[in-house]
Design a protein around this motif. Structure first.
Motif, PDB file in Angstrom:
ATOM      1  N   CYS A 167      -3.213  12.273  -2.929  1.00  0.00           N
ATOM      2  CA  CYS A 167      -3.280  11.650  -4.384  1.00  0.00           C
ATOM      3  C   CYS A 167      -3.837  12.743  -5.139  1.00  0.00           C
ATOM      4  O   CYS A 167      -4.754  13.431  -5.042  1.00  0.00           O
ATOM      5  N   PRO A 201      -0.404   5.589  -6.942  1.00  0.00           N
ATOM      6  CA  PRO A 201      -1.511   5.916  -7.860  1.00  0.00           C
ATOM      7  C   PRO A 201      -0.958   7.012  -8.775  1.00  0.00           C
ATOM      8  O   PRO A 201      -1.559   7.313  -9.798  1.00  0.00           O
ATOM      9  N   CYS A 253      -8.095   0.156  -4.738  1.00  0.00           N
ATOM     10  CA  CYS A 253      -7.164   1.077  -4.221  1.00  0.00           C
ATOM     11  C   CYS A 253      -7.157   1.034  -2.886  1.00  0.00           C
ATOM     12  O   CYS A 253      -8.117   1.565  -2.073  1.00  0.00           O
ATOM     13  N   ARG A 290      -5.340  12.583  -7.796  1.00  0.00           N
ATOM     14  CA  ARG A 290      -6.325  11.969  -8.898  1.00  0.00           C
ATOM     15  C   ARG A 290      -7.671  12.540  -8.335  1.00  0.00           C
ATOM     16  O   ARG A 290      -7.841  12.786  -7.072  1.00  0.00           O
ATOM     17  N   VAL A 344      -3.176   8.302   2.310  1.00  0.00           N
ATOM     18  CA  VAL A 344      -2.704   8.212   1.015  1.00  0.00           C
ATOM     19  C   VAL A 344      -3.437   9.046   0.134  1.00  0.00           C
ATOM     20  O   VAL A 344      -2.969  10.152  -0.842  1.00  0.00           O
ATOM     21  N   CYS A 345      -4.817   8.957   0.233  1.00  0.00           N
ATOM     22  CA  CYS A 345      -5.727   9.726  -0.588  1.00  0.00           C
ATOM     23  C   CYS A 345      -5.492  11.158  -0.824  1.00  0.00           C
ATOM     24  O   CYS A 345      -5.670  11.968  -1.674  1.00  0.00           O
ATOM     25  N   ARG A 382     -11.486  13.023  -7.061  1.00  0.00           N
ATOM     26  CA  ARG A 382     -12.837  12.175  -6.606  1.00  0.00           C
ATOM     27  C   ARG A 382     -13.797  12.757  -6.663  1.00  0.00           C
ATOM     28  O   ARG A 382     -14.225  14.139  -6.371  1.00  0.00           O
ATOM     29  N   CYS A 409      -9.777   9.069  -9.743  1.00  0.00           N
ATOM     30  CA  CYS A 409      -9.496   8.152  -8.549  1.00  0.00           C
ATOM     31  C   CYS A 409      -9.758   6.714  -9.110  1.00  0.00           C
ATOM     32  O   CYS A 409     -10.684   6.414  -9.876  1.00  0.00           O
ATOM     33  N   LEU A 410      -8.785   5.971  -8.824  1.00  0.00           N
ATOM     34  CA  LEU A 410      -8.673   4.523  -9.239  1.00  0.00           C
ATOM     35  C   LEU A 410      -9.803   3.839  -8.601  1.00  0.00           C
ATOM     36  O   LEU A 410     -10.273   3.035  -9.424  1.00  0.00           O
ATOM     37  N   LEU A 411     -10.124   4.134  -7.180  1.00  0.00           N
ATOM     38  CA  LEU A 411     -11.250   3.341  -6.703  1.00  0.00           C
ATOM     39  C   LEU A 411     -12.604   3.550  -7.442  1.00  0.00           C
ATOM     40  O   LEU A 411     -13.584   2.814  -7.667  1.00  0.00           O
ATOM     41  N   GLY A 436      -5.541   3.111  -0.958  1.00  0.00           N
ATOM     42  CA  GLY A 436      -5.307   4.559  -0.419  1.00  0.00           C
ATOM     43  C   GLY A 436      -6.356   5.228   0.660  1.00  0.00           C
ATOM     44  O   GLY A 436      -5.588   5.605   1.990  1.00  0.00           O
ATOM     45  N   PRO A 437      -7.483   4.762   0.858  1.00  0.00           N
ATOM     46  CA  PRO A 437      -8.572   5.400   1.852  1.00  0.00           C
ATOM     47  C   PRO A 437      -7.920   4.798   3.168  1.00  0.00           C
ATOM     48  O   PRO A 437      -8.287   5.629   4.244  1.00  0.00           O
TER      49      PRO A 437
HETATM   50  S1  SF4 Z   1      -8.464   5.759  -3.567  1.00  0.00           S
HETATM   51 FE1  SF4 Z   1      -6.579   5.415  -4.543  1.00  0.00          FE
HETATM   52  S2  SF4 Z   1      -6.689   6.504  -6.548  1.00  0.00           S
HETATM   53 FE2  SF4 Z   1      -8.411   7.062  -4.960  1.00  0.00          FE
HETATM   54  S3  SF4 Z   1      -7.808   9.256  -3.993  1.00  0.00           S
HETATM   55 FE3  SF4 Z   1      -7.283   7.330  -2.848  1.00  0.00          FE
HETATM   56  S4  SF4 Z   1      -5.245   6.867  -3.339  1.00  0.00           S
HETATM   57 FE4  SF4 Z   1      -6.056   8.114  -4.939  1.00  0.00          FE
END
Ligand code: SF4
Ligand code: SF4
Ligand code: SF4
Ligand code: FES
Lengths: 327, 155, 488
Positions: free
Chosen positions: A208, A255, A241, A210, A204-205, A212, A233-235, A243-244
């Motif tokens: 995304c 996200p 999150c 967002r 998913v990242c 990083r 990035c939310l994490l 996503g990773p």
């Molecule tokens: S950890 Fe979540 S917010 Fe961060 S890049 Fe991955 S999906 Fe996006």
């Protein structure tokens, strides 16, 4: 009798969202109708178990099976549809890896029933016990028996393809249907058996937007407790999150909407155990080398097992908590 | 606990320190219980939590993870990463009903064969007291779990 | 003793099954409506952080995840004693209104409506949305699809996803909307109002214009004089997102209203050993079995009951329809279950009007969509009106906001007892001496519970709108003597 290939869709222990997702392919549903004979789809038409039982083995070309295996009835139908289907697809997170209802595998089934029948509003004193064979005045009536744990489809029957997501995104469903139709017309080849379909190859990242910055964190935070930066990035902002570790496929919907990915697309390609992968990911963003401080940071994730196995407990290496396994 | 229960422990050791410590224990004839099967990793940082879960799911009663002392990892900081993973994994396992005593992280330098042997012996006794984990089979269910699709292979 | 098994393969927390027992004479002795599954949310949500509830409980039902998302979010707000900013509440209600429009539309055109538009005795092959399309005109199919698309578009814009939205958190939302989105939402809302008016016109022309249908609605078989329940605003007008729960007795007298945190004084659940689902009833009246009347605690929570339990609708067009409804059907309250379909259309119009009202609210695009909670989390109840009945989520947490107790009274569950009663009554009326009187009669049994739009009754918004139903009549040895099939 038409010579069109046959299509079936079934829900075992499911919420119905997978069916809605299929209906949400809108006009594409007409392609299904044009290219297939829909022979069994309880939500959309009337054909009974026994009608399916009467079909020759392997006569259904494509069966989309959603929902987990919670009771004996679910399992029976899974076996039946396996026998009757050429291609059996575990459709949606429930069938693929257990999904949210799979969180039940943390508790013994007796406790689950007891809890439901001992809530604050439930009549007290009567202590009526649920009976799967109940001798009513007029005759015995039966209920299916709940299994000790919820299982995934491939734990009871051989699965040809997996299509994860809770529910799978409609554009992915449409793409898969196109592919199957093309394959039936000799214009495409199906992926090898056992493949995960209707998804991307990464996480998913990767989808995304967002930013990083490979930043590490001193604290995990709860989403309601902070004002979040909408672009980072939310994490890296301390929000757990998923996503990773999560399979690419939805286009990073959550996200993008300001919420953490909760992992509904299941483990990314090559990930054997979703939770284990996330443990590694989360551990690597923690900015500390001292056990006490690390523990303090980890206190910011109040429910790690739920966080890591929210959608995938039945499909994980351990499959269930100890108390659900043993009496 | 049954007298005949011999815990099965899988040990993941770092090539540079603890594996040598274990080796040293062997050459120095320091006895440690035969319950442990050691699997050598290049560094504790290579320890994927999946390995631990695989071990437990395949029938191990306990898991030992070893690495170089803090500050002594040959790959600089990798053992800190191992520690963070371990602490998070342990919390998760506890929620799954797996006693924290079954999974241990021990730092041991190449020279600490005796101490490592002692740690192993302690772990074996602790796990013996906890009893078998029995994750491989599922007797109480109305169904038999199919075998896990993966064998535990040495890294 | 003969036995009839109706085994529709449907869902609530699982599927549904009806057993009808016939006595020696072949008349209905008793009926059992069983829910054969339990997924255990009340147990396995314990130990989870409360902010996850809007995400976890979505998965109770994929047909109305929006309702669970809202009830959970409101319960979580209450747990944290936080009042979301007006923009957040309005956005949630806007999402919810669009969802209502979609949900009610699908029910009317695909599920319940065909009975009326086509008539219960129309050939089975015509009693579906395709039949409706033929009768009402080709463009109606497109409009229904359009309506579903619009609804899902709004849900995704505000909720982040089409199925199982993800943006509600304790104290508000994770995102707001832009002016561009607002414009689009407003446009779709205006279309929805027109569509709702059109739907009411279809109903008026086809149903109200036909005496046979009106007689059917007013007939006795579909009547149960129970209590009515529904969420109302401060002026006792119907509201779906917020307010107090109003309860009126079978005569239409208001018994009282309760705030979410008072629900345990009002609602209790009866247990039967032959089903995984409980039967809620009014605690103050008590459980007297599957009977109606003022002394029985059985109540209904449906579009019909919401109209009965309120003093009117909060939007002008819907209010006019509300007045027409009661004047046509002979005053308040209405107990004829089939009138539920009409009530649903009035709610559809209200939801569409509300959609536009909220979309044109000057606060709706404000970036102030979240209030960070500052108080210690404890306990909270969230109630919304789901399309299929009042939905209650009740959470207790520890001081970290981790759940220690969960109680859920889900929409359709409210109607478990009245649905069981309706099924029994319909079965009694149409099964005589072991013989189902006609194929249309079979449909009438089914219409009894289709009026409730029960979630386990295939309210899944299927495209052809077919409700699988089979009644198997068995002799004393359990051998099949006759199979009747329903393709609605
Ligand atoms: S950890 Fe979540 S917010 Fe961060 S890049 Fe991955 S999906 Fe996006
Ligand atoms: S995967 Fe998700 S949408 Fe599909 S049935 Fe399961 S809970 Fe519902
Ligand atoms: S972001 Fe994560 S939880 Fe959200 S839809 Fe995608 S995979 Fe599912
Ligand atoms: S090299 Fe030993 S732990 Fe890294």
């Amino acid at each position: 009798m038409s010579a069109k290939p046959k299509f079936a869709m079934y829900w075992a222990a499911s919420c119905g969202g997978c069916e809605i997702a299929v209906l949400n392919i809108h006009e594409k549903i007409l392609d299904v109708d044009a290219n297939f004979d829909v022979v069994f789809w309880p939500v959309a038409m009337d054909a009974k178990y026994k009608d399916v039982a009467a079909m020759p083995d392997d006569s259904i070309t494509l069966t989309l099976f959603n929902g987990g295996i919670r009771n004996d009835e679910n399992e029976e139908i899974a076996h039946l549809l396996r026998r009757k289907s050429k291609i059996l697809v575990a459709f949606g997170s429930c069938a693929c890896e257990g999904c949210i209802p799979g969180l039940a595998n943390f508790s013994p089934v007796d406790e689950i029933i007891d809890t439901a029948f001992h809530t604050v509003t439930t009549d007290k004193g009567s202590e009526v016990r649920l009976q799967t064979r109940y001798p009513a005045r007029e005759g015995e009536i039966r209920l299916p028996t709940l299994y000790p744990t919820l299982r995934t489809l491939d734990q009871v029957a051989k699965v040809d393809y997996y299509m994860p997501g809770c529910p799978p995104e409609s554009h992915q469903i449409a793409a898969v249907i196109d592919l199957v139709i093309a394959a039936l017309n000799g214009k495409a080849t199906l992926p090898p058996a056992g493949s995960v379909i209707g998804v991307g190859g990464s996480t998913v990242c990767d989808d995304c937007p967002r930013a990083r910055n490979v930043k590490t964190i001193k604290a995990f935070k709860r989403i309601q407790d902070v004002r979040l930066d909408p672009t980072l990035c939310l994490l890296e902002q301390g929000i757990p999150c998923n996503g990773p570790a999560t399979r690419q496929g939805c286009g990073a919907l959550c996200p993008k909407a300001g919420a953490q990915c909760i992992g509904c697309y299941g483990p990314a390609e090559g990930v054997l155990d979703y939770g284990a992968r996330l443990i590694s990911s989360f551990a690597s963003v923690i900015d500390s080398n001292t056990p006490d401080e690390i523990e303090r940071i980890l206190d910011g994730i109040p429910d790690p097992a739920g966080q890591f196995y929210r959608f995938s407990l039945p499909g994980s290496l351990l499959r269930a908590g100890k108390s659900a396994r043993a009496k | 606990m049954s007298e005949t229960f011999e815990p099965v422990i899988i040990g993941f050791t770092c090539n540079w320190c603890s594996y040598r410590a274990a080796d040293l224990a062997g050459t120095a004839r320091v006895k440690y219980p035969p319950n442990v099967r050691l699997i050598r990793l290049m560094c504790s940082g290579r320890l994927d939590p999946t390995f631990v879960l695989k071990a437990l799911a395949s029938g191990a009663d306990g898991v030992l993870i070893t690495g170089c002392h803090p500050g002594e990892c040959h790959y600089i900081e990798q053992n800190y990463k191992a520690m963070r993973r371990f602490l998070l994994l342990r919390r998760t396992l506890t929620q799954m009903g797996i006693e924290p005593g079954r999974v241990k992280l021990v730092w041991a330098s190449a020279a600490e064969g005796v101490r490592l042997a002692q740690e192993i012996a302690n772990l074996v006794e602790e796990v013996r007291a906890l009893g078998p984990l029995n994750w491989g089979k599922d007797e109480t269910s109305s169904f038999i779990l199919p075998p896990l699709p993966f064998e535990l292979e040495a890294a | 003793m003969q036995r009839i098994t109706i085994d529709p393969i449907t869902r609530l927390e699982g599927h549904g099954k009806i057993e009808i027992f016939l006595n020696e004479e072949g008349d209905v002795a008793n009926t059992y409506f069983q829910i054969p599954e339990l997924r255990g949310f009340e147990r396995f949500c314990v130990g989870r952080p409360v902010e996850e509830m809007p995400l976890l409980t979505n998965r109770i039902c994929g047909v109305c995840p929006e309702a669970h998302h809202m009830a959970a979010a409101k319960a979580a707000d209450a747990v944290y004693h936080v009042d979301p900013p007006p923009t957040a509440k309005k956005l949630r209600e806007l999402l919810y209104s669009a969802f209502y429009v979609t949900d009610h539309t699908t029910h009317f055109y695909a599920l319940g409506g065909p009975d009326f538009v086509m008539g219960p005795d129309a050939p089975v092959a015509e009693r579906n949305i395709l039949g409706v399309i033929h009768k009402v005109g080709l463009e109606i199919g497109g409009k229904v699809i359009q309506c579903r698309k619009y609804g899902h578009t709004v849900v995704e814009m505000i909720g982040g996803r089409k199925v199982h939205p993800c943006t509600s958190i304790p104290g508000g939302l994770t995102k707001g909307i832009t002016e561009e989105q607002r414009l689009e939402i407003e446009k779709m809302g205006r279309w929805a109002i027109e569509f709702a008016q059109f739907s009411l016109k279809v109903f008026g022309d086809i149903v109200l214009g036909n005496k046979a249908y009106v007689d059917l609605i007013l007939g006795d078989i579909y009547t149960h004089r129970t209590y009515s329940m529904g969420l109302v605003d401060a002026d006792n007008r119907v509201n779906f997102y917020d307010g107090k729960v109003s309860v009126v007795d079978p005569e239409g007298k208001r018994m009282g209203t309760y705030a979410p945190n008072e629900y345990t004084d009002w609602i209790a659940e009866h247990v039967e050993p032959w089903t995984y689902l409980k039967f809620p009833y009014l605690k103050k009246i008590g459980w007297k079995g599957f009977v109606d009347g003022k002394d029985s605690g059985v109540y209904m929570a449906t579009p019909l009951s919401r109209l009965n339990a309120s003093d009117g609708m909060a939007t002008p067009l819907a209010q006019a329809e509300y007045e027409k409804f009661y004047s046509t059907l002979g005053g308040k309250p209405v107990h004829q279950r089939l009138a539920t379909h009409w009530a649903r259309l009035i709610e559809l119009l209200y939801a569409a009007e509300r959609w536009v009202e909220l979309a044109t609210d000057p606060e709706i695009t404000s970036p102030n969509f979240h209030t960070v909670p500052t108080e210690k989390p404890t306990e909270g109840v969230g109630i919304v009106e789901a399309p299929r009945g009042t939905l209650t989520h009740h959470y207790t947490t520890d001081e970290r906001g981790v759940l220690t107790k969960v109680n859920l009274i889900v929409g359709t569950t409210n109607n478990y007892a009245p649905i069981s009663m309706s099924i029994k009554k319909a079965a009694e009326s149409f099964i005589r001496k072991g013989v189902v009187v006609s194929e249309g009669a079979l449909n009438r049994v089914e219409m009894a519970f289709r009026a409730y739009d029960p979630c386990f009754g295939c309210a899944t918004h299927s495209l052809p709108g077919q409700m699988p139903l089979q009644i198997t009549i068995r002799d004393a040895e359990g051998k099949e003597v006759e199979v009747l099939r329903q393709y609605c």
